[in-house]
Write an enzyme that holds these catalytic residues in place. Structure first.
Site, PDB file in Angstrom:
ATOM      1  N   TYR A 327       0.811  -1.226   0.000  1.00 18.87           N
ATOM      2  CA  TYR A 327       0.000   0.000   0.000  1.00 18.87           C
ATOM      3  C   TYR A 327       0.842   1.274   0.000  1.00 18.87           C
ATOM      4  O   TYR A 327       0.300   2.347   0.282  1.00 18.87           O
ATOM      5  CB  TYR A 327      -0.875   0.077   1.262  1.00 18.87           C
ATOM      6  CG  TYR A 327      -1.650  -1.149   1.642  1.00 18.87           C
ATOM      7  CD1 TYR A 327      -2.570  -1.728   0.771  1.00 18.87           C
ATOM      8  CD2 TYR A 327      -1.500  -1.705   2.909  1.00 18.87           C
ATOM      9  CE1 TYR A 327      -3.297  -2.833   1.153  1.00 18.87           C
ATOM     10  CE2 TYR A 327      -2.233  -2.815   3.298  1.00 18.87           C
ATOM     11  CZ  TYR A 327      -3.136  -3.377   2.412  1.00 18.87           C
ATOM     12  OH  TYR A 327      -3.858  -4.465   2.821  1.00 18.87           O
ATOM     13  N   CYS A 355      14.570 -10.538  -2.242  1.00 18.52           N
ATOM     14  CA  CYS A 355      15.003 -10.209  -3.599  1.00 18.52           C
ATOM     15  C   CYS A 355      13.876  -9.607  -4.415  1.00 18.52           C
ATOM     16  O   CYS A 355      13.350 -10.232  -5.342  1.00 18.52           O
ATOM     17  CB  CYS A 355      15.590 -11.449  -4.259  1.00 18.52           C
ATOM     18  SG  CYS A 355      17.042 -11.989  -3.349  1.00 18.52           S
TER      19      CYS A 355
END
Ligand SMILES: *Cc1c(COP(=O)(O)O)cnc(C)c1O
Length: 433
Positions: A327, A355
């Site tokens: 968000y 990653c």
């Protein structure tokens, strides 16, 4: 580009203020004992929020049904049960957690657009308080399954009031384009045909317009629409026994910037919009009860000097706390020790080891200079933190600890590797269908 600016001698500054303890527990010692990353929740802070809301609603026939998805740890649910708080669930798993934690079925409401037949049947067997029904197909399924069990299901229509909650698009649920609830026009047709439902008592209204709402206006607008519809229904001979006003009360993620609605102002909006309603009120607060009662303890693994930016690499990552990547959420990040807080301020991109470029907690964030091993707090992470965590990158789920007036209890041990791979197996016994 890295700049070191002189320390701001402002103890209230969210970037520099230390937080050495939480609910009377020394956070350095706690981190040494249970390791990092680790969620710590203050039981006192949660009880305080419950009390605040219950007091604000004083004199009303109102029941709090905690939105379990905000933080579904069994210990948190037990705390809710002890304070007389019920639950708003969205799955069979949440129902089992609640019953396991001692929340009585008659204080549990069930929301969600995708309740499966098994989930509906299980909730009927448990005897929950109410189904918040979100589609006509679900209403017919509920009728059929209640008939099969020879019980009467109590149901509320989830109204989509087409109100803009003025929050992040991904947590806005009350606009007509969202998947939640049904229009008032459709709900009117349900009530008109409700005499045909022999096993569903359709006598409730439900509305939930979104989350992290920082103004009373969207609540007022939504509740005005619900109140008008309620009056119309009563006129038409459909008594309404409960009105569920949902959750959505916002909290402070960014000190000095976010100004949450006070519980009393929120309660005033309910009193004002539903002044002549004397049935039962249900509320479904999630974030409001637990967000600010939680912190994520994390250590600095290293500082990485990039070409353009300086990266502060933490041992917590997006798998532990998704909100920033999901968000773009802001969380204040502060040092634990006073010694650390006194250092000059530096600016970092604060990232985790996963990653993904999205594994970023903050960009160009000023915090007191850090070194490997320093302990930091990511604040206001009691809601939608651990409950949204995953083992992405095969990182174990973080430990969770409940704090209460100087004592602590581990309420989720750090996941063992064996737990993580439990259920997986080599493809050995091949079968055909
Ligand atoms: C998520 C949810 C809530 C709780 O929302 P908060 O913003 O955490 O208060 C309440 N009701 C329903 C139906 C929900 O889906």
């Amino acid at each position: 580009m890295t700049t070191t600016i002189p320390p701001r001698h402002d103890a209230s500054s969210p970037a520099t203020a230390a937080q050495p303890d939480f609910d009377g527990v020394d956070l350095q010692a706690l981190a040494r004992r249970v390791g990092t990353p680790c969620y710590a929740y203050s039981a006192s802070a949660i009880r305080q929020r419950i009390r605040e809301l219950q007091q604000a609603l004083g004199g009303l026939d109102a029941t709090l049904c905690y939105a379990v998805k905000a933080n579904s740890n069994i210990a948190i649910l037990q705390l809710m049960a002890q304070s007389g708080v019920g639950a708003d669930i969205v799955s069979a798993g949440e129902l089992r957690r609640c019953l396991h934690a001692g929340i009585p079925a008659d204080r549990i409401v069930f929301s969600g657009v995708g309740k499966s037949e098994d989930e509906i049947a299980g909730a009927l067997t448990a005897g929950i308080l109410r189904f918040n029904v979100e589609s006509h197909d679900e209403l017919l399924t509920l009728e059929r399954l209640a008939q099969a069990q020879q019980v009467t299901a109590r149901a509320a229509v989830r109204i989509n009031p087409d109100v803009d909650a003025q929050t992040h698009a991904k947590i806005s649920t009350g606009k007509s384009e969202n998947k939640f609830g049904v229009s008032i026009d459709e709900a009117r047709r349900w009530f008109a045909g409700s005499a045909l439902l022999a096993h569903v008592r359709l006598d409730g209204l439900h509305v939930h317009i979104g989350s992290q709402i920082l103004s009373v206006e969207p609540f007022r607008l939504a509740l005005k629409r619900v109140a008008a519809f309620w009056r119309e229904l009563v006129q038409a001979g459909h008594p309404i026994e409960s009105i569920d006003v949902g959750g959505g009360l916002g909290v402070c993620y960014r000190a000095g910037e976010d100004h949450p609605v006070a519980a009393s102002d929120y309660a005033d909006v309910i009193r004002e919009t539903l002044a002549d309603y004397c049935g039962r009120l249900l509320l479904e607060p999630g974030r409001y009860l637990v967000a600010e009662a939680g912190v994520l303890l994390t250590r600095v693994i290293r500082i990485k000097h990039g070409v353009e930016r300086r990266f502060l690499v933490l041992d917590a990552a997006m798998n532990d706390l998704q909100r920033p990547s999901l968000y773009d959420a802001w969380h204040d990040i502060v040092p634990v020790s006073a010694e650390h807080a006194a250092r000059p301020v530096a600016t970092y991109d604060i990232v985790g080891p996963v990653c993904e470029t999205g594994d970023t907690f903050a960009r160009a964030r000023p915090v007191p200079e850090c070194a490997a091993g320093d302990l930091l707090l990511i604040k206001a992470t009691g809601a939608y933190g651990a409950s949204m965590a995953s083992t992405y990158n095969s990182r174990p789920l973080a430990a969770e600890v409940l704090l209460d007036h100087g004592r602590y209890a581990v309420v989720r041990r750090r996941q063992h590797f064996e737990d993580m791979i439990a259920g997986e197996q080599p493809a050995r016994s091949w079968q055909t269908l």
